[in-house]
Scaffold this active site. Sequence first.
Site, PDB file in Angstrom:
ATOM      1  N   LYS A 187       0.853  -1.188   0.000  1.00 31.06           N
ATOM      2  CA  LYS A 187       0.000   0.000   0.000  1.00 31.06           C
ATOM      3  C   LYS A 187       0.887   1.236   0.000  1.00 31.06           C
ATOM      4  O   LYS A 187       1.695   1.443   0.914  1.00 31.06           O
ATOM      5  CB  LYS A 187      -0.904  -0.015   1.231  1.00 31.06           C
ATOM      6  N   ARG A 197     -10.889  10.149   1.855  1.00 38.84           N
ATOM      7  CA  ARG A 197     -10.818  10.832   3.156  1.00 38.84           C
ATOM      8  C   ARG A 197     -12.026  11.738   3.351  1.00 38.84           C
ATOM      9  O   ARG A 197     -12.460  11.960   4.477  1.00 38.84           O
ATOM     10  CB  ARG A 197      -9.483  11.552   3.298  1.00 38.84           C
ATOM     11  N   ARG A 210       1.141   9.986   5.607  1.00 40.11           N
ATOM     12  CA  ARG A 210       1.354   8.615   6.073  1.00 40.11           C
ATOM     13  C   ARG A 210       2.682   8.037   5.573  1.00 40.11           C
ATOM     14  O   ARG A 210       2.841   6.837   5.455  1.00 40.11           O
ATOM     15  CB  ARG A 210       0.215   7.716   5.582  1.00 40.11           C
ATOM     16  N   GLU A 226       7.054  -6.932   1.470  1.00 42.42           N
ATOM     17  CA  GLU A 226       5.796  -6.743   2.222  1.00 42.42           C
ATOM     18  C   GLU A 226       4.824  -7.894   1.944  1.00 42.42           C
ATOM     19  O   GLU A 226       4.183  -8.427   2.849  1.00 42.42           O
ATOM     20  CB  GLU A 226       5.122  -5.421   1.820  1.00 42.42           C
ATOM     21  N   LYS A 241      -2.282  -1.571  -3.750  1.00 38.14           N
ATOM     22  CA  LYS A 241      -3.129  -0.379  -3.716  1.00 38.14           C
ATOM     23  C   LYS A 241      -2.286   0.869  -3.850  1.00 38.14           C
ATOM     24  O   LYS A 241      -1.291   0.966  -3.135  1.00 38.14           O
ATOM     25  CB  LYS A 241      -3.879  -0.378  -2.384  1.00 38.14           C
ATOM     26  N   SER A 267     -10.287   5.622  -4.626  1.00 38.52           N
ATOM     27  CA  SER A 267     -11.220   6.736  -4.787  1.00 38.52           C
ATOM     28  C   SER A 267     -10.761   7.755  -5.822  1.00 38.52           C
ATOM     29  O   SER A 267     -11.557   8.216  -6.642  1.00 38.52           O
ATOM     30  CB  SER A 267     -11.428   7.414  -3.434  1.00 38.52           C
ATOM     31  N   TYR A 306     -15.237   1.150  -6.768  1.00 35.70           N
ATOM     32  CA  TYR A 306     -16.510   1.875  -6.628  1.00 35.70           C
ATOM     33  C   TYR A 306     -17.354   1.707  -7.886  1.00 35.70           C
ATOM     34  O   TYR A 306     -18.524   2.059  -7.895  1.00 35.70           O
ATOM     35  CB  TYR A 306     -16.227   3.357  -6.331  1.00 35.70           C
TER      36      TYR A 306
HETATM   37  C1  PBG Z   1      -7.204   3.295   5.557  1.00 36.26           C
HETATM   38  C2  PBG Z   1      -7.648   3.213   4.144  1.00 36.26           C
HETATM   39  C3  PBG Z   1      -7.516   4.200   3.157  1.00 36.26           C
HETATM   40  C4  PBG Z   1      -8.128   3.679   1.996  1.00 36.26           C
HETATM   41  C5  PBG Z   1      -8.582   2.414   2.307  1.00 36.26           C
HETATM   42  N1  PBG Z   1      -8.269   2.138   3.627  1.00 36.26           N
HETATM   43  C6  PBG Z   1      -6.995   5.571   3.250  1.00 36.26           C
HETATM   44  C7  PBG Z   1      -5.602   5.851   3.641  1.00 36.26           C
HETATM   45  O1  PBG Z   1      -4.744   4.984   3.729  1.00 36.26           O
HETATM   46  O2  PBG Z   1      -5.350   7.036   3.869  1.00 36.26           O
HETATM   47  C8  PBG Z   1      -8.235   4.415   0.690  1.00 36.26           C
HETATM   48  C9  PBG Z   1      -9.237   3.876  -0.286  1.00 36.26           C
HETATM   49  C10 PBG Z   1      -9.544   4.773  -1.425  1.00 36.26           C
HETATM   50  O3  PBG Z   1      -8.899   5.817  -1.661  1.00 36.26           O
HETATM   51  O4  PBG Z   1     -10.479   4.449  -2.162  1.00 36.26           O
HETATM   52  N2  PBG Z   1      -8.252   2.978   6.453  1.00 36.26           N
END
Ligand code: PBG
Length: 316
Positions: A187, A197, A210, A226, A241, A267, A306
Amino acid sequence: MRRTAALRRLAAETSLSADDLITPIFVREGIDSPVEIPSLPGVVQHTVGSATEFCKQLVDLGIPGVIIFGVPEKKDEIGSAAWDPDGIAQVAIAEIKSTVGDELVVMADLCLDEYTSSGHCGLLGSDGDVDNDQTLGLYGKVAVAQAFAGVDFVGPSGMMDGQVGVIRSALDEEGFIDVGIMAYSAKYASALYGPFRDAVDVTIANGGDRKTYQQDFRNAKESLSEILADIEQGADIVMVKPAMTYLDIVSMASRAATVPVAAYHVSGEYAMIKAASANGWIDGDAIALEQLTAIKRAGASMILTYFAPLISELLA
Ligand code: PBG
């Protein structure tokens, strides 16, 4: 080999179907009716009731999986609503599971960022950075709470080292040996999570990011370590991701992993297509189909998207 549609069908190496899709669902505490998310057109924050209705529709569309994200009314320093038996995710999981049973694989995102006042995925240490090891125990508690609610799979997304092993032990100790783990393994710290968010009402405190726990997008190799570490610790599915900007990683993962590989079309990837399409600049449906097919071609066995309801209608 390309002259007729029948010939192209015969020669096609990749097929996309509803069977490949997992739909993300946001469930918000304290609302009476669904709330639209402006940066994710067509996606809403659900009530428990509307999420359950939506899940019934997904079953009818032939979609096999959902992943639940809870949006709590109150956040605190440690993110305690994440493991509260009456927390929004647990309530939603129980209601959905009691309605759809095993017709749908119900997964739940397992993280603290939706629940902490800092907006971070874990507890903050005295230096202001997330404390990996202090956070692990809390992830174990969240996993057990989600399992008691009836979840089929937990999806740890916090990128803490050792999280899969700790969660596996916590589940096993409580007898939840059949609850699976879909690990967000590779990720990246990506700007493509912006609209998400908004969907979960998360702002990282003090303009933070992050980057101390999610991966650096300049690197590919560390994804391999990982992924292999997560499999070693008991991951049943490993995830990459985001998806489109990381197809090299999806491809590498699918060759290296001994378990199914999932990819998250996130997203920002959805929002970009929707925005350009709303302007009439691109054909959004065609591009969604092309991108999701490309993710499968790269080697993913399943895709979190989505677009799941729309694509399964297009493919029907
Ligand atoms: C963390 C989480 C995130 C997403 C899924 N799980 C956000 C992040 O790491 O800041 C993002 C998913 C998306 O953008 O569609 N709980």
